[in-house]
Scaffold this motif. Structure first.
Motif, PDB file in Angstrom:
ATOM      1  N   TYR A  93       0.861  -1.196   0.000  1.00 57.00           N
ATOM      2  CA  TYR A  93       0.000   0.000   0.000  1.00 57.00           C
ATOM      3  C   TYR A  93       0.887   1.232   0.000  1.00 57.00           C
ATOM      4  O   TYR A  93       1.805   1.334   0.805  1.00 57.00           O
ATOM      5  CB  TYR A  93      -0.877  -0.018   1.255  1.00 57.00           C
ATOM      6  CG  TYR A  93      -1.728   1.215   1.459  1.00 57.00           C
ATOM      7  CD1 TYR A  93      -3.055   1.229   1.067  1.00 57.00           C
ATOM      8  CD2 TYR A  93      -1.202   2.363   2.049  1.00 57.00           C
ATOM      9  CE1 TYR A  93      -3.834   2.369   1.245  1.00 57.00           C
ATOM     10  CE2 TYR A  93      -1.978   3.490   2.230  1.00 57.00           C
ATOM     11  CZ  TYR A  93      -3.295   3.484   1.834  1.00 57.00           C
ATOM     12  OH  TYR A  93      -4.067   4.612   2.013  1.00 57.00           O
TER      13      TYR A  93
ATOM     14  N   SER B 121       3.530  -1.945   7.932  1.00 56.81           N
ATOM     15  CA  SER B 121       2.062  -1.884   7.961  1.00 56.81           C
ATOM     16  C   SER B 121       1.669  -0.441   8.189  1.00 56.81           C
ATOM     17  O   SER B 121       0.823   0.118   7.511  1.00 56.81           O
ATOM     18  CB  SER B 121       1.497  -2.705   9.113  1.00 56.81           C
ATOM     19  OG  SER B 121       2.004  -3.980   9.087  1.00 56.81           O
ATOM     20  N   SER B 122       2.300   0.152   9.185  1.00 54.31           N
ATOM     21  CA  SER B 122       2.099   1.562   9.491  1.00 54.31           C
ATOM     22  C   SER B 122       3.292   1.985  10.325  1.00 54.31           C
ATOM     23  O   SER B 122       3.658   1.306  11.280  1.00 54.31           O
ATOM     24  CB  SER B 122       0.797   1.750  10.278  1.00 54.31           C
ATOM     25  OG  SER B 122       0.652   3.098  10.616  1.00 54.31           O
ATOM     26  N   PHE B 123       3.934   3.071   9.946  1.00 54.61           N
ATOM     27  CA  PHE B 123       5.104   3.545  10.679  1.00 54.61           C
ATOM     28  C   PHE B 123       4.706   4.810  11.438  1.00 54.61           C
ATOM     29  O   PHE B 123       4.162   5.733  10.843  1.00 54.61           O
ATOM     30  CB  PHE B 123       6.244   3.841   9.706  1.00 54.61           C
ATOM     31  CG  PHE B 123       7.489   4.344  10.384  1.00 54.61           C
ATOM     32  CD1 PHE B 123       8.227   3.505  11.215  1.00 54.61           C
ATOM     33  CD2 PHE B 123       7.926   5.647  10.203  1.00 54.61           C
ATOM     34  CE1 PHE B 123       9.386   3.963  11.845  1.00 54.61           C
ATOM     35  CE2 PHE B 123       9.068   6.115  10.827  1.00 54.61           C
ATOM     36  CZ  PHE B 123       9.791   5.269  11.645  1.00 54.61           C
TER      37      PHE B 123
ATOM     38  N   GLY C 278       6.872   0.247  14.137  1.00 51.45           N
ATOM     39  CA  GLY C 278       6.046  -0.243  13.047  1.00 51.45           C
ATOM     40  C   GLY C 278       6.264  -1.725  12.831  1.00 51.45           C
ATOM     41  O   GLY C 278       7.315  -2.278  13.198  1.00 51.45           O
ATOM     42  N   GLU C 279       5.248  -2.372  12.257  1.00 54.40           N
ATOM     43  CA  GLU C 279       5.372  -3.788  11.909  1.00 54.40           C
ATOM     44  C   GLU C 279       5.950  -3.871  10.499  1.00 54.40           C
ATOM     45  O   GLU C 279       5.511  -3.158   9.601  1.00 54.40           O
ATOM     46  CB  GLU C 279       4.001  -4.457  11.956  1.00 54.40           C
ATOM     47  CG  GLU C 279       4.069  -5.965  11.871  1.00 54.40           C
ATOM     48  CD  GLU C 279       3.227  -6.524  10.730  1.00 54.40           C
ATOM     49  OE1 GLU C 279       3.358  -7.719  10.449  1.00 54.40           O
ATOM     50  OE2 GLU C 279       2.477  -5.779  10.089  1.00 54.40           O
TER      51      GLU C 279
ATOM     52  N   ARG D 292       6.669  -5.003   6.856  1.00 52.99           N
ATOM     53  CA  ARG D 292       6.089  -5.788   5.757  1.00 52.99           C
ATOM     54  C   ARG D 292       7.191  -6.256   4.810  1.00 52.99           C
ATOM     55  O   ARG D 292       7.142  -7.349   4.295  1.00 52.99           O
ATOM     56  CB  ARG D 292       5.044  -4.970   5.020  1.00 52.99           C
ATOM     57  CG  ARG D 292       3.817  -4.777   5.906  1.00 52.99           C
ATOM     58  CD  ARG D 292       2.527  -4.675   5.145  1.00 52.99           C
ATOM     59  NE  ARG D 292       1.416  -4.728   6.080  1.00 52.99           N
ATOM     60  CZ  ARG D 292       0.227  -4.189   5.852  1.00 52.99           C
ATOM     61  NH1 ARG D 292      -0.011  -3.551   4.727  1.00 52.99           N
ATOM     62  NH2 ARG D 292      -0.736  -4.304   6.734  1.00 52.99           N
TER      63      ARG D 292
ATOM     64  N   SER E  21       8.984  -6.518  14.093  1.00 53.88           N
ATOM     65  CA  SER E  21       8.710  -5.096  14.317  1.00 53.88           C
ATOM     66  C   SER E  21       9.970  -4.317  14.654  1.00 53.88           C
ATOM     67  O   SER E  21      10.981  -4.887  15.075  1.00 53.88           O
ATOM     68  CB  SER E  21       7.694  -4.940  15.457  1.00 53.88           C
ATOM     69  OG  SER E  21       8.213  -5.493  16.639  1.00 53.88           O
TER      70      SER E  21
END
Lengths: 423, 472
Positions: A187, A349-351, A362-363, A365, A383
């Motif tokens: 994404y 995933s989201s930072f 963040g996790e 990806r 993470s």
């Protein structure tokens, strides 16, 4: 707008500010290569701010309240809303503050190559560019949304401020997919204020490559401490910590200790020192203040504090408005030279970075793990959890630069001693 | 009392009907959604006092037109409507909207169902915030703010806020004429403490479908927030690993919403972006788990029809561990050949509708909380969720909580860790659930984004659960 001013006067409001904004958009929504939906938005409304001065126990106080009104509202309706707002302002009293000096200007048309093309053709230009490079045999565009907007903003205030500007922007989101070994997606969001077709194509090519790499990634990182490279759109999220801390909204209530002359990185800085300029995003901010480039941090030392009119007045600093975009010089090391004994995370995933405690996390990806000899392996899952307060003495910024809508500066930074959660 | 229909909707309904009639002369299907929302936000903190009604999240007036043309849907949104302006709207749709990207290959859909439905419904409230008045509301928040600051000198700030929205929506199509009038409210206290340059935050929210009666639920929030903010000063980072955990109802809600809920939004099925599509009828969770979305409970995301004119319903997503159904908007349901579930929602009238969650939760079970804590030999109690991000494609979890309280031999040790990231594979977590409490709490204090935009009001929650979770 004259109608609003007449109504304000008839309601006995002496101090006011109006921001009128119209937005016209073309929006395209794609699934794979098919156009799934078209939209046009054509809206216009105004935020009216009313101020109310009172003296309470000998102290001069000023209250304010804001309302949204639309042209289609009747005079009676707007009159009632303004009276309600004036009543509300009389209870949202804060210590007195002066409004900024008036600013008057002809309409400023934001310089942009988006102005050189017919508005209705812009979305197609970006869509054509995207599908031109959507030719990898494994990774492909899953879906995409393109929003092209023209903003017309006009602001007037009772102090005499009368400014306006016109601006075109393109933004949206992109999802790429690859089913090679595992079925995965990436994404990305994008935002441009120019006809940045080449930058957009580069974004799509990189995203397709990262998605393909993620499809082959299986391993989690090893749990422990590692140097980490952060890049691309994660850079402004990381630097947000300094912007927020340098804003009167965090300084006035003492959440932040920033003041002119403070060395925010402290002593014994072994890495790059922070040099950041405040960059204007619009010609004028929402309070009608002219926005210009200003020094924020020079070699880690605070040169300017920004903030809204009220808190700037309380802090006795110039009312220059709030800035959210930064400009930084290039670093000394190339991104390729950084790629040793570290984890380069290209997609989370989201930072998130917290302006409150300097933590970033963040996790993962997709990441590339590099050993001491620079050998690369693919990583997914696990993470990153670090602290800028600990990492800021050892920043290593890249030579390569990037130009985003909210950040101009190094493409990447290497951070030392970051906690990694994995296997 | 019932929320009253607002005058803008009543007065302008004939105009919107005329717009619809004109559209139906040109298109096989057309609908008009009109919205008028009012609301205010009140706040008190060391930054000052504020009362505002300037966010489109709570204040908006406008309309969205949807038309069906050449097998595909297109939309026009705006906020200027008048008798003489109707022909201009139709002209813009025909001459500007439908020529956008006209030579490109397009998706193909059937006409939407348009069974006759006519109603006018309202939600209930006890105290109208407008009648309570700005002065009384801001004074309550100021007192809570000042009390919080006085409780402990280590408290840097005590931020209090109340926001309400009262909205009316009108949906018109050839056979549908529906009006709904809804009011919700959210209030919270955030206590902040300092540890050197680090500021620690403790967040205590309440929410409801209703009015200013929410203040009855706020009395204990300040004490609780201040206590947690002080505790956070001495918190330590957690050693990453796999832990036996008890999740608070708010943490359960975050897992329900972020980890699983986004994955059953069926517009993601259409785009081949959700793993859940391949697991219908299969075990994805412990048999102790049944998951709902919709209007079986009342909170901030309760409504009677969605933003595409589909009636709201209760959707059972997981039943005793088995994935039974997803949720969908109108267009996704058409693409998949299913029935829309009333989950087509817009951030505001200027935005497209997507499949979105409403009130999403796990059903309660039979265990007592004290038995659940007593059963933990060496684990953690997770509370105060702060944020989460969905990963429907791969069912990866990224959720964050502010506090993990250590439990050893069934008792709290007093040691706390912060911040905490929950990671791992969603079905692994859901299948690891071994105990579910006999309580149910729903909270609708936050907004939900789709990706990183399209914010809508949602609520989520459930019981306390015991599960095995990877923590970073």
């Amino acid at each position: 707008m004259e109608r609003y001013i007449d109504i304000l006067k008839s309601c006995g409001v002496d101090i006011w500010f109006i921001k009128e904004k119209s937005v016209y958009s073309n929006e395209l929504f794609f699934i794979k290569k098919k156009l799934d939906m078209r939209r046009i938005n054509n809206s216009k409304d105004s935020i009216i701010t009313v101020y109310c001065d009172k003296e309470i126990e000998g102290e001069k106080m000023r209250g304010r309240s804001d309302i949204i009104v639309a042209d289609t509202m009747s005079d009676e309706e707007i009159k009632k809303m303004i009276k309600d707002a004036l009543y509300a302002a009389s209870f949202s009293l804060n210590p007195f503050f002066e409004l900024p000096a008036p600013e008057v200007s002809d309409t400023v048309v934001n310089k942009s190559t988006l102005n050189d093309i017919e508005f209705s053709k812009i979305a197609d230009k970006f869509a054509d560019a995207a599908y031109e490079v959507d030719n990898d045999k494994d990774a492909f565009i899953n879906s995409m949304e393109i929003f092209v907007e023209e903003h017309k903003v006009h602001m007037r205030g009772s102090t005499g401020t009368d400014v306006s500007y016109v601006k075109r922007v393109v933004n949206g989101e992109l999802i790429t997919q690859c089913k090679s070994l595992q079925d995965v997606e990436t994404y990305e969001q994008f935002a441009y204020d120019d006809l940045s077709i080449d930058d957009f194509k580069r974004l799509i090519k990189n995203t397709l490559k990262h998605t393909k790499d993620r499809s082959f990634a299986k391993d989690k990182p090893k749990t422990g401490i590692s140097d980490v490279i952060i890049s691309d759109a994660h850079m402004p999220e990381l630097m947000k910590f300094y912007f927020e801390r340098g804003n009167a909204a965090m300084i006035y209530p003492e959440y932040s200790n920033y003041k002119i002359g403070l060395n925010v990185q402290g002593d014994d800085v072994k890495g790059d020192k922070l040099n950041i300029l405040y960059e204007p995003v619009n010609p004028f901010n929402d309070e009608g203040i002219k926005m210009i480039e200003r020094p924020f941090l020079e070699d880690g030392v605070v040169k300017t504090i920004c903030g809204n009119q009220r808190l700037s007045y309380y802090l006795n600093i110039p009312q220059i408005g709030s800035y959210g975009k930064g400009k930084m010089p290039a670093g000394k090391v190339s991104l390729d030279d950084m790629k040793k004994d570290c984890l380069y995370v290209v997609n989370f995933s989201s930072f998130e970075t917290s302006e409150m405690d300097g933590s970033f996390r963040g996790e993962i990806r997709l990441a590339y793990a590099y050993d001491k000899d620079g050998n690369e392996s693919l990583i997914t899952g696990g993470s990153v959890n670090g602290s800028l307060l600990k990492s800021q003495k050892d920043f290593c910024f890249s030579k390569e630069m990037q130009n985003l809508d909210n950040y101009i500066g190094p493409l990447a930074v290497k951070l030392k001693g970051v906690n990694i959660g994995g296997e | 009392m019932k929320v009253k229909e607002n005058e803008y909707i009543i007065n302008n309904k004939p105009l919107f009907k005329k717009l619809l009639d004109e559209l139906l002369k040109e298109f096989d299907y057309a609908s008009v959604l009109a919205v008028d929302a009012t609301g205010k936000s009140y706040a008190a903190s060391r930054n000052g006092i504020s009362i505002s009604a300037d966010s489109r999240m709570s204040v908006q007036r406008g309309f969205t037109v949807k038309v069906y043309f050449d097998g595909c849907y297109a939309e026009y949104s705006g906020n200027a409507i008048s008798e003489e302006g109707i022909k201009d709207i139709i002209a813009t749709i025909k001459d500007e909207l439908l020529i956008l990207s006209k030579d490109r290959s397009k998706s193909s859909y059937d006409l939407p169902d348009d069974d006759p439905i006519v109603f006018d419904k309202s939600t209930e409230y006890e105290i109208d915030p407008e009648e309570m008045g700005d002065e009384a509301i801001i004074n309550k928040l100021k007192k809570m703010h000042e009390d919080g600051l006085k409780k402990d000198e280590r408290i840097v700030d005590c931020f209090t806020r109340y926001t309400y929205q009262k909205y009316s929506k009108l949906f018109l199509s050839k056979n549908r004429d529906m009006v709904q009038n809804v009011m919700w409210g959210v209030a919270y206290v955030v206590a902040l403490s300092a540890k050197g340059e680090e500021i620690k935050q403790a967040y205590r929210p309440v929410s409801l479908l209703g009015g200013a009666e929410i203040f009855k639920e706020m009395d204990s929030l300040t004490d609780s927030a201040v206590k947690e903010a002080i505790e956070l000063i001495d918190s330590e980072p957690l050693k990453p690993g796999t832990y036996e955990c008890i999740c608070s109802p708010e943490t359960t809600g975050m897992i329900v919403h972020e980890a699983f809920g986004h994955g059953v939004e069926m517009d993601m099925f259409v785009k081949d972006r959700a793993l859940a599509k391949n697991y219908m009828g299969e075990y994805v969770a412990s048999p102790l788990i049944t998951m709902h979305d919709g209007n079986k409970v009342d909170d901030t995301a309760t409504y009677f029809f969605d933003d595409e004119g589909t009636l709201a319903q209760d959707t059972i997503i997981i039943e005793k561990g088995i994935l039974k159904a997803g949720i969908s908007d109108l267009q996704s349901a058409k693409a998949l050949g299913t029935k829309p579930t009333g989950n087509g929602r817009r951030q505001d009238y200027t935005r497209k509708a997507y499949t979105r969650m409403t009130n999403t939760y796990f059903e309660s079970g039979t265990d007592k909380l004290e038995d659940m804590i007593a059963s933990v030999k060496d684990g953690l109690y997770l509370e105060s969720p702060s944020s989460g991000m969905e990963d429907p494609k791969n069912w990866g979890i990224q959720c964050m909580v502010s506090i993990a309280r250590e439990i050893k031999d069934g008792k709290f040790t007093g040691k706390i860790f912060s911040p905490i990231i929950l990671t791992g594979y969603v079905p692994d977590l859901l299948k690891s659930i071994t105990m579910v409490s006999d309580t149910l709490d729903i909270l609708g204090s936050g907004y939900c984004g789709k990706g990183h935009k399209e914010w809508v009001k949602v609520s989520d929650g459930g019981p306390y659960i015991k599960a095995t979770i990877n923590l970073g």
